[in-house]
Scaffold this motif. Structure first.
Motif, PDB file in Angstrom:
ATOM      1  N   SER A  29      86.072  -1.399  20.275  1.00 49.36           N
ATOM      2  CA  SER A  29      85.282  -0.653  21.263  1.00 49.36           C
ATOM      3  C   SER A  29      83.821  -0.719  20.854  1.00 49.36           C
ATOM      4  N   PRO A  30      82.942  -1.013  21.779  1.00 49.23           N
ATOM      5  CA  PRO A  30      81.529  -1.093  21.399  1.00 49.23           C
ATOM      6  C   PRO A  30      81.001   0.236  20.875  1.00 49.23           C
ATOM      7  N   GLU A  31      81.525   1.342  21.411  1.00 50.42           N
ATOM      8  CA  GLU A  31      81.146   2.664  20.931  1.00 50.42           C
ATOM      9  C   GLU A  31      82.196   3.664  21.386  1.00 50.42           C
ATOM     10  N   LEU A  32      82.307   4.745  20.624  1.00 50.99           N
ATOM     11  CA  LEU A  32      83.228   5.811  20.975  1.00 50.99           C
ATOM     12  C   LEU A  32      82.551   7.149  20.750  1.00 50.99           C
ATOM     13  N   GLU A  36      86.503  11.167  22.041  1.00 48.69           N
ATOM     14  CA  GLU A  36      87.465  10.072  22.153  1.00 48.69           C
ATOM     15  C   GLU A  36      88.174   9.842  20.820  1.00 48.69           C
ATOM     16  N   LEU A  37      87.423   9.943  19.728  1.00 49.64           N
ATOM     17  CA  LEU A  37      88.020   9.765  18.405  1.00 49.64           C
ATOM     18  C   LEU A  37      88.979  10.894  18.063  1.00 49.64           C
ATOM     19  N   THR A  38      88.625  12.133  18.417  1.00 53.57           N
ATOM     20  CA  THR A  38      89.530  13.246  18.125  1.00 53.57           C
ATOM     21  C   THR A  38      90.837  13.078  18.898  1.00 53.57           C
ATOM     22  N   LEU A  61      78.363   3.138   9.955  1.00 55.09           N
ATOM     23  CA  LEU A  61      78.276   3.495  11.364  1.00 55.09           C
ATOM     24  C   LEU A  61      76.877   3.975  11.695  1.00 55.09           C
ATOM     25  N   MET A  62      76.550   3.889  12.968  1.00 56.51           N
ATOM     26  CA  MET A  62      75.326   4.523  13.457  1.00 56.51           C
ATOM     27  C   MET A  62      75.704   5.362  14.657  1.00 56.51           C
ATOM     28  N   GLY A  67      72.544  13.584  25.447  1.00 58.17           N
ATOM     29  CA  GLY A  67      72.827  14.943  25.906  1.00 58.17           C
ATOM     30  C   GLY A  67      73.556  15.682  24.816  1.00 58.17           C
ATOM     31  N   GLN A  68      74.696  16.269  25.156  1.00 49.86           N
ATOM     32  CA  GLN A  68      75.448  17.021  24.161  1.00 49.86           C
ATOM     33  C   GLN A  68      76.479  16.171  23.431  1.00 49.86           C
ATOM     34  N   TRP A  69      76.594  14.894  23.773  1.00 50.03           N
ATOM     35  CA  TRP A  69      77.595  14.036  23.170  1.00 50.03           C
ATOM     36  C   TRP A  69      76.967  13.063  22.184  1.00 50.03           C
ATOM     37  N   VAL A  70      77.744  12.726  21.156  1.00 52.85           N
ATOM     38  CA  VAL A  70      77.301  11.769  20.150  1.00 52.85           C
ATOM     39  C   VAL A  70      78.271  10.593  20.163  1.00 52.85           C
ATOM     40  N   TYR A  71      77.700   9.404  20.262  1.00 48.30           N
ATOM     41  CA  TYR A  71      78.485   8.170  20.299  1.00 48.30           C
ATOM     42  C   TYR A  71      78.281   7.420  18.992  1.00 48.30           C
ATOM     43  N   TYR A  72      79.350   6.788  18.524  1.00 45.42           N
ATOM     44  CA  TYR A  72      79.317   6.044  17.265  1.00 45.42           C
ATOM     45  C   TYR A  72      79.681   4.596  17.513  1.00 45.42           C
TER      46      TYR A  72
END
Length: 118
Positions: A29-32, A36-38, A61-62, A67-72
């Motif tokens: 996945s390019p990012e999650l 989604e990980l939980t 990871l970066m 907004g309120q979400w963080v993507y990795y």
């Protein structure tokens, strides 16, 4: 990247099952998003966040806040050898991440989608 990633540091990070699974899921996945990980790993958000922080500290990871979400995602400056280790591990055994991949594919990541306006 500040400090170069060493093989012992990467192997120590990947020796933890949760961190290895996070990295392996990010290979495909390019990012999650954290949510989604939980869902994919069936673990609590604080536990996932602790492991993500550890991987971020090593520059494996970066993250990106939207907004309120963080993507990795896997760090774009990850050394080629380290990226290859993670990719090989992710595809090493067909059944290793079967349940996690199924949960990820079956989830309608509504947790990190902005609400629609009516």
């Amino acid at each position: 990247m500040n400090d170069p990633l060493t093989p012992p540091a990467l192997f120590k990070a990947l020796a933890d099952d949760t961190r290895a699974r996070i990295c392996a899921l990010l290979v495909d996945s390019p990012e999650l998003c954290v949510c989604e990980l939980t869902g994919a790993l069936a673990l609590s958000q604080p536990k996932i966040s602790r492991h993500l922080a550890s991987l971020r500290k090593l520059n494996v990871l970066m993250d990106e806040r939207r907004g309120q979400w963080v993507y990795y995602r896997l760090h774009p400056d990850l050394p080629a050898w380290a990226g290859e280790v993670v990719r090989q591990a992710a595809h090493s055994q067909t059944g290793w991440l079967e349940a996690e991949r199924a949960r990820l594919a079956g989830a309608a990541a509504t947790c990190c989608e902005p609400p629609t306006r009516r």
